[in-house]
Design an enzyme around this catalytic site. Structure first.
Site, PDB file in Angstrom:
ATOM      1  N   PRO A  40       0.813  -1.226   0.000  1.00  0.00           N
ATOM      2  CA  PRO A  40       0.000   0.000   0.000  1.00  0.00           C
ATOM      3  C   PRO A  40       0.844   1.273   0.000  1.00  0.00           C
ATOM      4  CG  PRO A  40      -0.852  -1.566   1.599  1.00  0.00           C
ATOM      5  CD  PRO A  40       0.456  -2.115   1.118  1.00  0.00           C
ATOM      6  N   GLU A  48      -0.760  -9.769   7.844  1.00  0.00           N
ATOM      7  CA  GLU A  48      -0.419  -8.425   8.326  1.00  0.00           C
ATOM      8  C   GLU A  48       0.755  -7.832   7.554  1.00  0.00           C
ATOM      9  OE1 GLU A  48      -1.312  -5.147  10.685  1.00  0.00           O
ATOM     10  OE2 GLU A  48      -2.382  -7.050  10.402  1.00  0.00           O
ATOM     11  N   ARG A  53      -0.958  -5.473 -22.496  1.00  0.00           N
ATOM     12  CA  ARG A  53      -1.652  -4.959 -23.681  1.00  0.00           C
ATOM     13  C   ARG A  53      -0.791  -3.953 -24.451  1.00  0.00           C
ATOM     14  NH1 ARG A  53      -4.588  -0.449 -23.509  1.00  0.00           N
ATOM     15  NH2 ARG A  53      -6.329  -1.418 -24.624  1.00  0.00           N
ATOM     16  N   ASP A  78      -5.398   5.429 -25.909  1.00  0.00           N
ATOM     17  CA  ASP A  78      -5.946   5.202 -24.579  1.00  0.00           C
ATOM     18  C   ASP A  78      -5.771   6.429 -23.700  1.00  0.00           C
ATOM     19  OD1 ASP A  78      -6.644   2.635 -25.229  1.00  0.00           O
ATOM     20  OD2 ASP A  78      -4.926   1.697 -24.257  1.00  0.00           O
TER      21      ASP A  78
END
Length: 253
Positions: free
Chosen positions: A89, A116, A154, A169
């Site tokens: 994170p 954790e 991609r 894109d």
């Protein structure tokens, strides 16, 4: 591009090898996936890969030794010195430019944590970089990595049936980092809503102008930070700026 993944759940990545663009790219040998389960590198009867955290607190921590053995096996199997990237994170935010960098490389070894977290000593010793999909917490690194790999695969030459498809894109250089414009297809009228007339005109210059304006409009409404970045990089023309000023004037009136 070769991707190695240290994961307790290799099946998470089946979607990439069995479905859609990423599957076809794998069939074309444009990329390959090799999963390494730390449980296969422990030998106790319970196949233990975690333990309680020193200092107390909730949750379990992944052991360094099984991860180390899995990583060494992955490294030995590769013919390069690939970076080791941890899904975390607090890692660097994954963006389209990071996806492009991965697609242009020979690949990487990814570590997907669970519980954790991971014993910090493994991270300090082996991890070269940490990536994050956003400011939220998932049950593990696998879902985030699936999205990241899809974004990169991609971009591989030959992955898409039309080679330049990804060039238009959102976030791509061809759009100066802006969001893509709306798209329409048949039928011409759907529930009383018609395809914008300009797209039916066959006038290519007008169509390009309309698409640019719609790209600017959507970006200003949904991601004004991208407009700011484009300005800082001097990617917006006088015509672009005039259109954006008109948006504010129309809103105020």
């Amino acid at each position: 591009m070769r991707i190695d993944v240290l994961t307790l759940f290799p099946e998470y990545f089946d979607v990439l090898t069995r479905l859609g663009v990423t599957s076809r790219a794998a069939d074309r040998a444009l990329w390959s996936l090799h999963a390494w389960n730390p449980r296969n590198f422990v030998h106790d009867v319970h196949r233990t890969i975690d333990d309680r955290s020193y200092g107390g607190g909730p949750g379990m921590v992944m052991l360094a030794s099984p991860l180390t053995d899995a990583l060494l096996a992955a490294r030995e199997s590769r013919a390069d010195s690939a970076k080791v990237i941890l899904m975390a994170p607090g890692g660097k935010r994954f963006t389209q430019s990071v996806a492009s960098e991965l697609a242009e490389s020979s690949g990487a070894i990814f570590v997907c944590g669970r519980y954790e977290g991971i014993d910090q000593r493994f991270i300090d010793r082996f991890v070269d970089d940490q990536w994050s999909l956003g400011d939220f917490v998932l049950s593990g690194g696998e879902p985030a990595l699936v999205a990241m790999l899809d974004a990169a695969i991609r971009l591989l030459p030959g992955a898409l049936n039309q080679g330049d498809s990804h060039g238009q894109d959102s976030f791509q250089e061809a759009l100066d980092g802006l969001l893509d414009c709306p798209h329409y297809t048949r039928p011409e009228v759907l529930g009383g809503d018609r395809v914008p007339e300009v797209l039916m005109s066959g006038h290519h210059a007008r169509i390009r102008q309309w698409r640019r304006e719609q790209s600017l409009r959507l970006t200003q409404l949904n991601r004004p930070d991208l407009i700011k970045t484009a300005r800082e990089k001097k990617l917006l023309s006088d015509t672009d700026e005039a259109f954006l000023r008109g948006m504010f004037q129309n809103h105020e009136s």
